[in-house]
Every structure is written in C-alpha cells, then in structure tokens.
Scaffold this motif. Structure first.
Motif, short mmCIF file in Angstrom:
data_model
loop_
_atom_site.label_atom_id
_atom_site.label_comp_id
_atom_site.label_asym_id
_atom_site.label_seq_id
_atom_site.Cartn_x
_atom_site.Cartn_y
_atom_site.Cartn_z
N LEU A 108 0.92 -1.11 -0.12
CA LEU A 108 -0.12 -0.07 0.05
C LEU A 108 0.76 1.39 0.05
CD1 LEU A 108 -2.73 1.61 0.25
CD2 LEU A 108 -2.54 1.16 2.74
N ALA A 109 1.82 1.13 0.81
CA ALA A 109 2.81 2.39 0.94
C ALA A 109 3.44 2.74 -0.42
CB ALA A 109 3.88 2.28 2.07
N ALA A 110 4.03 1.63 -1.06
CA ALA A 110 4.65 1.79 -2.42
C ALA A 110 3.60 2.23 -3.60
CB ALA A 110 5.30 0.26 -2.70
N PHE A 111 2.60 1.65 -3.44
CA PHE A 111 1.53 2.06 -4.32
C PHE A 111 1.19 3.68 -4.23
CE2 PHE A 111 -3.29 2.25 -5.61
CZ PHE A 111 -3.05 2.10 -6.87
N LEU A 112 0.86 4.03 -3.00
CA LEU A 112 0.54 5.41 -2.67
C LEU A 112 1.63 6.45 -3.39
CD1 LEU A 112 -1.07 5.38 0.69
CD2 LEU A 112 -2.16 5.90 -1.40
N ARG A 113 2.80 5.94 -2.85
CA ARG A 113 4.26 6.73 -3.35
C ARG A 113 4.19 7.00 -5.09
NH1 ARG A 113 6.83 4.25 0.89
NH2 ARG A 113 7.42 2.61 -0.52
N SER A 114 4.11 5.77 -5.64
CA SER A 114 4.04 5.80 -6.98
C SER A 114 2.79 6.49 -7.73
CB SER A 114 3.91 4.05 -7.51
OG SER A 114 2.58 3.66 -7.37
N ARG A 115 1.67 6.64 -7.01
CA ARG A 115 0.67 7.43 -7.87
C ARG A 115 0.97 8.78 -7.50
NH1 ARG A 115 -0.63 4.24 -11.46
NH2 ARG A 115 1.60 3.84 -10.74
N ARG A 116 1.63 9.18 -6.35
CA ARG A 116 1.57 10.48 -5.75
C ARG A 116 2.73 10.91 -6.77
NH1 ARG A 116 5.68 12.53 -2.49
NH2 ARG A 116 5.99 10.32 -1.42
N ARG A 142 -10.62 3.28 -12.21
CA ARG A 142 -11.47 2.53 -11.47
C ARG A 142 -10.56 1.23 -10.89
NH1 ARG A 142 -15.43 3.60 -8.47
NH2 ARG A 142 -15.90 1.47 -8.64
N GLY A 143 -9.75 0.75 -11.73
CA GLY A 143 -8.90 -0.28 -11.46
C GLY A 143 -7.82 -0.02 -10.16
N GLU A 144 -7.32 1.24 -10.38
CA GLU A 144 -6.49 1.47 -9.27
C GLU A 144 -7.09 1.95 -8.24
OE1 GLU A 144 -3.20 4.06 -12.22
OE2 GLU A 144 -4.93 5.03 -11.16
N ARG A 145 -8.07 2.39 -8.05
CA ARG A 145 -9.09 2.61 -6.72
C ARG A 145 -9.35 1.12 -6.02
NH1 ARG A 145 -13.19 6.24 -4.63
NH2 ARG A 145 -14.93 4.57 -3.45
N SER A 146 -9.89 0.36 -6.93
CA SER A 146 -9.85 -0.91 -6.43
C SER A 146 -8.94 -1.61 -5.68
CB SER A 146 -10.56 -1.88 -7.49
OG SER A 146 -11.82 -1.40 -7.93
N HIS A 147 -7.73 -1.24 -6.45
CA HIS A 147 -6.43 -1.94 -5.89
C HIS A 147 -6.01 -1.26 -4.66
CE1 HIS A 147 -2.56 -3.77 -6.01
NE2 HIS A 147 -1.74 -2.57 -5.76
N LEU A 172 -5.48 11.40 -5.71
CA LEU A 172 -4.35 10.86 -6.64
C LEU A 172 -4.95 10.55 -7.92
CD1 LEU A 172 -2.79 8.61 -4.00
CD2 LEU A 172 -2.04 10.65 -4.89
N MET A 173 -6.15 11.00 -8.19
CA MET A 173 -6.81 10.69 -9.30
C MET A 173 -6.55 9.22 -9.94
SD MET A 173 -4.75 14.39 -11.06
CE MET A 173 -5.58 14.00 -12.55
N LEU A 174 -6.98 8.45 -9.17
CA LEU A 174 -6.96 6.97 -9.49
C LEU A 174 -8.12 6.61 -10.40
CD1 LEU A 174 -6.23 5.29 -6.01
CD2 LEU A 174 -4.50 6.46 -7.59
#
Length: 320
Positions: free
Chosen positions: A43-51, A115-120, A111-113
């Motif tokens: 989760l932490a890595a995913f948030l950083r990558s999207r940010r 639908r797929g990113e939001r589900s993830h 983070l402008m996710l």
C-alpha cells in the motif's frame, strides 16, 4: 505553496485525536502479522508511485522554484484529500493503522485514481470499496435487453441511491453524454448538482433537485451507516453549496408516484415525458425508470434523439 515538514507522529495508532478512525489491524499469529506487514508495504509503495506521477499543475498547485520531489509532496496530497498530514505520512510509511472508507475515498480522488487503481487501493487497505468496479452492478442480461427494446424511449436502471446502473442509448444522450463520464460520476444526485449539461437540461431544475434531495434523505434512513451513502453525501457537501443549503432543510418525501417531466435538449428541443418507475424487487430499491412521450411532438423529438444516439454509440452498453 509553503512547504511544511510532515508532522511528528507523536500519537500511537488508536489514540484519541487522530483523523480517519485509526485502529490497529488486529492480525493474529506470526503468519497474519507477516501478511499484514506485506500488505501495508505494498500500500505504501502504491501510494508513493501514484503521488509521484502527478504534477502540481495537474491539480492547480504552483510548482515553485525549489521542488525536488517528483510529482506531489505528501502534504499536498493530504491537503487535496482534506486529511491530516501525519495520517497520510503514516500510510506511506506502512504504519500499523487502518484508514476509514472516507479517508481512502478522499485519497483516491486526490491521486486521480482510475477505477482499477481505486479497487487496488481499497484491496491493499483491506477495506470494502463502497463503489466497487463491477460491470452493471448486477443488472441481468434480460433487463439490458429490455432497455434496448424500449428505444427510442429513454430508460435506465437506478438504485435507491440514484446510481445509474444501466441505461439505453436514448437515455445516454437525454441529459448529458453519459458515456463520456466515469462510472463513479453516473449518479443522478451528483449530476443534478454538479454537471453543467445535466443542470441546464432540467426545465424545472429547482423543484427537481429539491424533490430528489428529499427522496434521497428519506431513502437514506435505512442506509445511514453504509459507506457508499455517506461518501456520496460528503462529495455533494464538498462540491455544492446549493446541496448543502437544501440538505440542511431536512425535508423528506416518501411519495414515489409517477409524474410528468420536461427536459431542454440542445439539439432536439424540449421533450415532455411521463416518468414511470417499475420496482425490481419487493422493496423500493432498484428500479427501471422509463420516459414516455406525452404527445406526438415529443415522440418525434425522442426519435430524433435516438437517431442522434445511434450515430454516437451504435451498440447498446451497460453503465459499467
């Protein structure tokens, strides 16, 4: 924008005063603790990558001359999501906390996710998404065929929360171009208060939005603890002063009788229709809404609308 250092996490998870319903994840045993640790790290890595992929300009923030961070800073995401800087920092640090549905929903939007990113995001946070990415939200194929057979008359399937679960091509062009909108925004309440096209086409807009809000509040009495309902009200509160004013009146309407409606379409003119709701279950939840012409002139205009819709979407499709 002035750069702020992240707040010092002086409070432990679960302590009073933290935003977002902080609490321990509660994994039991070494295997459960290890799985939770891996999930939090992902989760932490995913948030950083999207940010890091979002530029300040994309969200209306100044870049500044001394920016070294790729993309947005943590405090900027927290500001956009209206959550505490400490709270968001802990999420990116894989701390042993669990965010509420409301916090995750706000972060997903900041983070402008898609639908797929939001589900993830919700899956990694181990929280049920109140707006899951499911095609048609359970609308059976037979009902989709019925929607198509009702053309040229507009028709859609809605739930009690005014989510548009499926629609035919005529309805897809009646109030705005529904196909052009993300699935999360295909909600009649949201569109009536925030979408310029939808708002402009409601001939009796003030009466319509007041009645819709009163019906929504009455229906919400049976769903007050459900995250999807609370998230929609929160979104509307943040986006529309007009909604806040009407919502504060606490008006409720339980009358669901059918009535005549008028819409001002920019290409076919005014259409006057009889709105009918056919309930799809024993309770007033999912319903098939149809719009039939009140006169021959409207019928001809709906036929023109249908031809217009066919030119833009040759095949019928669901809302998902």
């Amino acid at each position: 924008m002035t750069t702020m250092a992240p707040e010092s996490p002086a409070l432990s998870p679960g302590a009073p005063g933290l935003p977002g319903e902080a609490r321990a994840t509660g994994a039991t045993g070494p295997a459960g603790a290890a799985a939770d640790s891996i999930r939090r790290g992902e989760l932490a890595a995913f948030l950083r990558s999207r940010r890091e992929r979002i530029t300040p300009e994309q969200v209306g923030l100044p870049r500044g001359a001394r920016r070294r961070t790729p993309g947005l800073r943590r405090e900027e995401v927290a500001q956009l999501a209206a959550v505490g800087v400490t709270w968001y920092t802990w999420m990116e640090q894989a701390r042993d906390i669990q965010a509420s549905v409301q916090v995750l929903d706000s972060v997903a939007r900041a983070l402008m996710l898609d639908r797929g990113e939001r589900s993830h995001l919700f899956a990694l946070a181990n929280v049920a998404d109140p707006m899951p990415d499911t095609a048609c939200t359970g609308v059976p194929e037979a009902l989709l065929q019925m929607l198509e057979q009702l053309e040229p008359f507009p028709a859609c399937v809605q739930n009690a929360r005014y989510d548009i679960l499926a629609y035919n091509r005529s309805y897809g062009q009646l109030l705005c171009d529904l196909d052009a909108l993300p699935a999360a925004d295909r909600n009649c309440m949201w569109l009536a208060f925030t979408n310029p096209d939808w708002r402009a086409r409601l001939v009796q807009r003030e009466e319509t939005i007041r009645l819709m809000t009163a019906k929504f509040r009455a229906a919400m009495a049976e769903h007050v603890a459900e995250p999807a309902w609370k998230c929609l009200v929160k979104r509307l509160h943040e986006a529309s002063p007009e909604f806040r004013e009407i919502w504060a009146r606490h008006e409720v309407v339980h009358d669901v009788t059918n009535r005549t409606k008028a819409f001002q379409h920019p290409e076919v003119g005014v259409v006057e229709v009889c709105h009918n709701s056919l309930w799809l279950g024993p309770n007033h939840g999912p319903r098939l809404s149809t719009y039939t012409p009140v006169d021959q002139e409207t019928r001809e205009r709906l036929e023109r609308l249908h031809r217009l819709a066919l030119s833009r979407r040759p095949a019928a499709a669901s809302a998902g």
